[in-house]
Design an enzyme around this catalytic site. Sequence first.
Site, PDB file in Angstrom:
ATOM      1  CE  LYS A  76      -0.070  62.022  65.587  1.00  0.00           C
ATOM      2  NZ  LYS A  76       0.026  61.813  63.878  1.00  0.00           N
ATOM      3  CB  SER A 151      -1.463  65.391  62.883  1.00  0.00           C
ATOM      4  OG  SER A 151      -0.937  64.146  62.730  1.00  0.00           O
ATOM      5  CB  SER A 175       1.540  63.588  60.306  1.00  0.00           C
ATOM      6  OG  SER A 175       0.422  64.461  60.071  1.00  0.00           O
TER       7      SER A 175
HETATM    8  N1  GLN Z   1      -1.389  67.350  57.330  1.00  0.00           N
HETATM    9  C1  GLN Z   1      -1.947  66.251  56.542  1.00  0.00           C
HETATM   10  C2  GLN Z   1      -3.540  66.091  56.747  1.00  0.00           C
HETATM   11  O1  GLN Z   1      -4.085  66.914  57.545  1.00  0.00           O
HETATM   12  C3  GLN Z   1      -1.319  64.938  56.942  1.00  0.00           C
HETATM   13  C4  GLN Z   1      -1.689  64.447  58.165  1.00  0.00           C
HETATM   14  C5  GLN Z   1      -0.926  63.012  58.496  1.00  0.00           C
HETATM   15  O2  GLN Z   1       0.018  62.939  58.169  1.00  0.00           O
HETATM   16  N2  GLN Z   1      -1.416  62.466  59.555  1.00  0.00           N
HETATM   17  O3  GLN Z   1      -4.062  65.190  56.398  1.00  0.00           O
END
Ligand code: GLN
Length: 483
Positions: A76, A151, A175
Amino acid sequence: MIYAKTAHELHQLLIKGEISSKEVVSAVLERIDGVETDINAYITINEEALAQAERADRMIRDGKATPLTGIPVAVKDNMSTKGIRTTCASNMLKDYVPPYNATAVEKLIEAGAIIIGKTNLDEFAMGSSCENSAFKQTKNPWDLSKVPGGSSGGSAAAVAAGEAIMALGSDTGGSIRQPAAFTGVVGLKPTYGRVSRYGLVAFASSLDQIGPFARDVEDAANLLSVISGHDPLDSTSIPGKESDFSLDGASVKGLRVGIPKEFMTEGLDPVIRDAINRAAQLLEDEGASVKECSLPHSEYALSAYYIIAPAEASSNLARFDGVRYGLRVSGDNHTDMFIRSRQEGFGPEVKRRIMLGTYALSAGYYDAYYKKALQVRNLIKQDFDHVFADFDVILSPTTPSVAFGLGEKVDDPLSMYLSDVYTIPVNMAGLPGLSLPFGFNNGLPIGVQLIGGLWQERKLLQVGKVLEQATGYVPVVPERGDR
Ligand code: GLN
């Protein structure tokens, strides 16, 4: 098809000399050539991948192969990679080339893995669909009109589409697990402190954790073994924990499985509910006992998360000011330069989080919001403690629905946030969570989640393995895009 195999299958072929790492990497690069214009999983492809493969082939010839030697792993793009651009999918870092590797990346390289490329994400890991990337929209390999989740959507899509054999993601509120569920791969968020965060660009430091994406549980276990372990460079990494996640003798006989009743309510798509019930039945058939359990404060997890995560983010992102880090846009004076740099460097969701976080931390509101959210976080953690006094693992949905459509939730941040209702409580309590592919609905993958007590990754992976075997799971890569 080489690109569709698991790492453990490839490992066997590699050590028998039936294939070389160079061939594996070439096959994956060719697959990328074939499908990437449709999928958009990557921000950067590593130019050195083939050279790394030569090194891996030497390791194998010298009898120094690990299970990851010669295996293409995607990373990532919020993890530092020496000499390879690391953007966080943000204009703020669009030209940033780190001078060092994140510890997790360093461990991959030591194990002989090939860093195949850097994957797309929601900017600074804030989002659930990859729609917040400043550069591109990753698509779901199973249906190009759907999101891959986020994400870590690029990492998930890369593994699902055969553009990588495994990948690393980061999980702050879901994410890794949510995109794993949306794309039909295995995703694991480890116990907080299991994997070093050194070199992971911080979003919410008390929640962030790096973890594996893989095509099956065995690969996820092997990848986790490599990246976990104490790191003196990360003060929140915990020493003295096992990093052997062997699945030998995996069994669920006598295992006590809880299904949180608060998770099985109206908001849950019946298709996912069915999957949970089928998984429960399979576990019972294998000798586990399954009962309802309760996480009474989980309904407040999302609200508390959207105070705590933005609060930490507002502080972590303060360093991107055009002076210390990140894009610099010149202005009339230094204040103007700060403002322009942050205005142009950050996208709308990141700005929204910074504003939320700054507000929640401001003197007049700190007690009412931030402190309150920390108290709620503690109650959530206690709920899990109570459950794990009577149960070994929790079985739950990973997401309320299967992958949603591109653009469907962009104008409604709250409904986007809701896609993490079942994953966020796990981060709030620092626990490990594993999302497993569990069939399809109308061509879209379904995920189920297993949650364990602190440091119970091995148990989770073993239960995951039993479920995999019980369903006769075989990893599949979609045909699409082979053109
Ligand atoms: N979707 C969640 C957020 O927007 C989690 C994101 C993540 O785990 N990095 O914060």
